[in-house]
Design a protein around this motif. Structure first.
Motif, PDB file in Angstrom:
ATOM      1  N   GLY A   9       9.619 -84.783  -1.980  1.00  0.00           N
ATOM      2  CA  GLY A   9       8.494 -84.554  -2.958  1.00  0.00           C
ATOM      3  C   GLY A   9       9.175 -83.889  -4.383  1.00  0.00           C
ATOM      4  O   GLY A   9       8.734 -84.133  -5.322  1.00  0.00           O
ATOM      5  N   VAL A  10      10.197 -82.982  -3.947  1.00  0.00           N
ATOM      6  CA  VAL A  10      10.976 -82.447  -4.953  1.00  0.00           C
ATOM      7  C   VAL A  10      12.119 -83.112  -5.665  1.00  0.00           C
ATOM      8  O   VAL A  10      12.394 -83.280  -6.709  1.00  0.00           O
ATOM      9  CB  VAL A  10      11.341 -80.933  -4.492  1.00  0.00           C
ATOM     10  N   ALA A  11      12.980 -83.857  -4.646  1.00  0.00           N
ATOM     11  CA  ALA A  11      13.933 -84.821  -5.049  1.00  0.00           C
ATOM     12  C   ALA A  11      13.721 -85.704  -6.001  1.00  0.00           C
ATOM     13  O   ALA A  11      14.670 -85.936  -6.922  1.00  0.00           O
ATOM     14  CB  ALA A  11      14.667 -85.162  -3.625  1.00  0.00           C
ATOM     15  N   ILE A  12      12.653 -86.520  -5.781  1.00  0.00           N
ATOM     16  CA  ILE A  12      12.655 -87.554  -6.699  1.00  0.00           C
ATOM     17  C   ILE A  12      12.303 -87.339  -8.177  1.00  0.00           C
ATOM     18  O   ILE A  12      13.021 -87.867  -8.907  1.00  0.00           O
ATOM     19  CB  ILE A  12      11.635 -88.618  -6.292  1.00  0.00           C
ATOM     20  N   PRO A  13      11.260 -86.186  -8.421  1.00  0.00           N
ATOM     21  CA  PRO A  13      11.105 -85.772  -9.865  1.00  0.00           C
ATOM     22  C   PRO A  13      12.311 -85.134 -10.218  1.00  0.00           C
ATOM     23  O   PRO A  13      12.702 -85.397 -11.547  1.00  0.00           O
ATOM     24  CB  PRO A  13       9.912 -84.983  -9.618  1.00  0.00           C
ATOM     25  N   LEU A  14      12.975 -84.636  -9.591  1.00  0.00           N
ATOM     26  CA  LEU A  14      14.335 -83.717  -9.943  1.00  0.00           C
ATOM     27  C   LEU A  14      15.481 -84.806 -10.349  1.00  0.00           C
ATOM     28  O   LEU A  14      15.883 -84.714 -11.281  1.00  0.00           O
ATOM     29  CB  LEU A  14      14.793 -83.027  -8.564  1.00  0.00           C
ATOM     30  N   LEU A  15      15.568 -85.808  -9.662  1.00  0.00           N
ATOM     31  CA  LEU A  15      16.454 -86.701 -10.150  1.00  0.00           C
ATOM     32  C   LEU A  15      16.108 -87.414 -11.418  1.00  0.00           C
ATOM     33  O   LEU A  15      17.035 -87.390 -12.317  1.00  0.00           O
ATOM     34  CB  LEU A  15      16.588 -88.024  -8.972  1.00  0.00           C
ATOM     35  N   TYR A  16      14.660 -87.640 -11.755  1.00  0.00           N
ATOM     36  CA  TYR A  16      14.669 -88.057 -13.014  1.00  0.00           C
ATOM     37  C   TYR A  16      14.684 -87.010 -14.008  1.00  0.00           C
ATOM     38  O   TYR A  16      15.124 -87.222 -15.051  1.00  0.00           O
ATOM     39  CB  TYR A  16      12.853 -88.678 -12.915  1.00  0.00           C
ATOM     40  N   GLY A  17      14.459 -85.841 -13.581  1.00  0.00           N
ATOM     41  CA  GLY A  17      14.599 -84.618 -14.681  1.00  0.00           C
ATOM     42  C   GLY A  17      16.204 -84.609 -14.848  1.00  0.00           C
ATOM     43  O   GLY A  17      16.408 -84.366 -16.102  1.00  0.00           O
ATOM     44  N   ILE A  18      16.771 -84.837 -14.019  1.00  0.00           N
ATOM     45  CA  ILE A  18      18.421 -84.462 -14.189  1.00  0.00           C
ATOM     46  C   ILE A  18      18.825 -85.640 -15.116  1.00  0.00           C
ATOM     47  O   ILE A  18      19.424 -85.617 -16.001  1.00  0.00           O
ATOM     48  CB  ILE A  18      19.164 -84.572 -12.919  1.00  0.00           C
ATOM     49  N   ASP A  19      18.450 -86.993 -14.959  1.00  0.00           N
ATOM     50  CA  ASP A  19      18.708 -88.174 -15.704  1.00  0.00           C
ATOM     51  C   ASP A  19      18.242 -87.962 -17.253  1.00  0.00           C
ATOM     52  O   ASP A  19      19.066 -88.251 -17.933  1.00  0.00           O
ATOM     53  CB  ASP A  19      17.845 -89.410 -15.136  1.00  0.00           C
ATOM     54  N   LYS A  20      17.027 -87.450 -17.154  1.00  0.00           N
ATOM     55  CA  LYS A  20      16.445 -87.124 -18.621  1.00  0.00           C
ATOM     56  C   LYS A  20      17.226 -86.254 -19.570  1.00  0.00           C
ATOM     57  O   LYS A  20      17.668 -86.299 -20.659  1.00  0.00           O
ATOM     58  CB  LYS A  20      15.175 -86.791 -18.663  1.00  0.00           C
ATOM     59  N   HIS A  21      17.474 -85.061 -18.594  1.00  0.00           N
ATOM     60  CA  HIS A  21      18.611 -84.058 -19.184  1.00  0.00           C
ATOM     61  C   HIS A  21      19.909 -84.507 -19.843  1.00  0.00           C
ATOM     62  O   HIS A  21      20.385 -84.131 -20.620  1.00  0.00           O
ATOM     63  CB  HIS A  21      18.564 -82.734 -18.328  1.00  0.00           C
ATOM     64  N   LEU A  22      20.603 -85.427 -18.694  1.00  0.00           N
ATOM     65  CA  LEU A  22      21.944 -85.935 -19.153  1.00  0.00           C
ATOM     66  C   LEU A  22      21.955 -86.865 -20.344  1.00  0.00           C
ATOM     67  O   LEU A  22      22.858 -86.826 -20.939  1.00  0.00           O
ATOM     68  CB  LEU A  22      22.540 -86.559 -17.620  1.00  0.00           C
ATOM     69  N   ALA A  23      20.930 -87.560 -20.123  1.00  0.00           N
ATOM     70  CA  ALA A  23      20.714 -88.664 -21.252  1.00  0.00           C
ATOM     71  C   ALA A  23      20.528 -87.729 -22.689  1.00  0.00           C
ATOM     72  O   ALA A  23      21.104 -88.384 -23.611  1.00  0.00           O
ATOM     73  CB  ALA A  23      19.428 -89.641 -21.018  1.00  0.00           C
ATOM     74  N   LYS A  24      19.872 -86.861 -22.685  1.00  0.00           N
ATOM     75  CA  LYS A  24      19.610 -86.233 -23.832  1.00  0.00           C
ATOM     76  C   LYS A  24      20.565 -85.462 -24.244  1.00  0.00           C
ATOM     77  O   LYS A  24      21.220 -85.481 -25.428  1.00  0.00           O
ATOM     78  CB  LYS A  24      18.494 -84.820 -23.541  1.00  0.00           C
ATOM     79  N   ASN A  25      21.540 -84.909 -23.342  1.00  0.00           N
ATOM     80  CA  ASN A  25      22.875 -84.328 -23.914  1.00  0.00           C
ATOM     81  C   ASN A  25      23.856 -85.383 -24.180  1.00  0.00           C
ATOM     82  O   ASN A  25      24.691 -84.948 -25.094  1.00  0.00           O
ATOM     83  CB  ASN A  25      23.413 -83.594 -22.672  1.00  0.00           C
ATOM     84  N   GLU A  26      23.945 -86.501 -23.734  1.00  0.00           N
ATOM     85  CA  GLU A  26      24.732 -87.724 -23.998  1.00  0.00           C
ATOM     86  C   GLU A  26      23.923 -88.012 -25.604  1.00  0.00           C
ATOM     87  O   GLU A  26      25.428 -88.342 -26.409  1.00  0.00           O
ATOM     88  CB  GLU A  26      24.538 -88.526 -23.071  1.00  0.00           C
ATOM     89  N   ARG A  27      23.010 -88.104 -25.845  1.00  0.00           N
ATOM     90  CA  ARG A  27      22.787 -88.491 -27.301  1.00  0.00           C
ATOM     91  C   ARG A  27      23.083 -87.418 -28.288  1.00  0.00           C
ATOM     92  O   ARG A  27      23.399 -87.653 -29.220  1.00  0.00           O
ATOM     93  CB  ARG A  27      21.130 -88.913 -27.405  1.00  0.00           C
ATOM     94  N   GLU A  28      22.957 -86.278 -27.746  1.00  0.00           N
ATOM     95  CA  GLU A  28      23.263 -85.200 -28.976  1.00  0.00           C
ATOM     96  C   GLU A  28      24.632 -85.091 -28.869  1.00  0.00           C
ATOM     97  O   GLU A  28      25.269 -84.643 -30.074  1.00  0.00           O
ATOM     98  CB  GLU A  28      22.597 -83.750 -28.078  1.00  0.00           C
TER      99      GLU A  28
END
Length: 190
Positions: free
Chosen positions: A168-187
């Motif tokens: 229940g924590v892992a799946i939203p966490l993975l999406y959160g990590i993905d969003k964070h890494l994508a944002k860092n890559e765009r920046e």
């Protein structure tokens, strides 16, 4: 692929079918392989699936990031479940506190579904958590009953509750990590 501009609808549907069936093939190879004493079967299936998936994926870089993130999350979650004594994994050997390769192969295959066949969950953290709470225990209970790939050492209820919380924590966490890494890559590109 379905969200890619100019991608044919039939091709997008075929991609989603490949994504779902590919992961299911990995799941069965991992679970049955571990239960039958062939712990190599799942990792081999996962490598073949990942190679084919990444060859054709329109989001290859993102998929690789999620795959790496999922392996870390899987090491922590399944390693913790094994170390706690709640679960014993078939073909784990003497090292209970490290997730066996076939479990990590499952995490790798699962990661490749997150931005494709399960992409709708990326913006729905509560739905992602609900999937984890319900789907995680179901998958582990199935692995235990179908192939004996997992054993609940301190009672099934305790093990399933821990799995539900973890997933229940892992799946939203993975999406959160993905969003964070994508944002860092765009920046970094900007």
């Amino acid at each position: 692929m379905p969200d890619e501009p100019g991608v044919d609808g039939d091709l997008a549907m075929h991609w989603l079918v490949f994504n779902v069936l590919g992961f299911q093939a990995v799941w069965w190879a991992c679970v049955i392989g571990a239960g039958k004493g062939w712990p190599w079967a799942g990792p081999v299936a996962a490598v073949l699936y990942a190679a084919a998936h990444l060859q054709f994926s329109p989001t290859r870089r993102r998929d690789v990031r999620l795959l790496a993130s999922a392996l870390v999350v899987g090491l922590v979650l399944d390693g913790s479940l094994g170390a706690s004594g709640l679960l014993t994994y078939a073909a784990a050997g003497e090292v209970r506190h490290i997730a066996p390769p076939w479990i990590l192969a499952l995490w790798a295959g699962f990661a490749l579904t997150l931005t494709h066949s399960m992409a709708a969950l990326a913006t729905r953290p509560w739905a992602a958590a609900a999937l984890g709470v319900l789907g995680g225990p179901l998958a582990y209970a199935s692995a235990a009953s179908v192939a004996g790939a997992v054993r609940f050492d301190n009672g099934m209820v305790e093990g399933l509750v821990a799995i539900a919380i973890g997933w229940g924590v892992a799946i939203p966490l993975l999406y959160g990590i993905d969003k964070h890494l994508a944002k860092n890559e765009r920046e970094a590109i900007a």
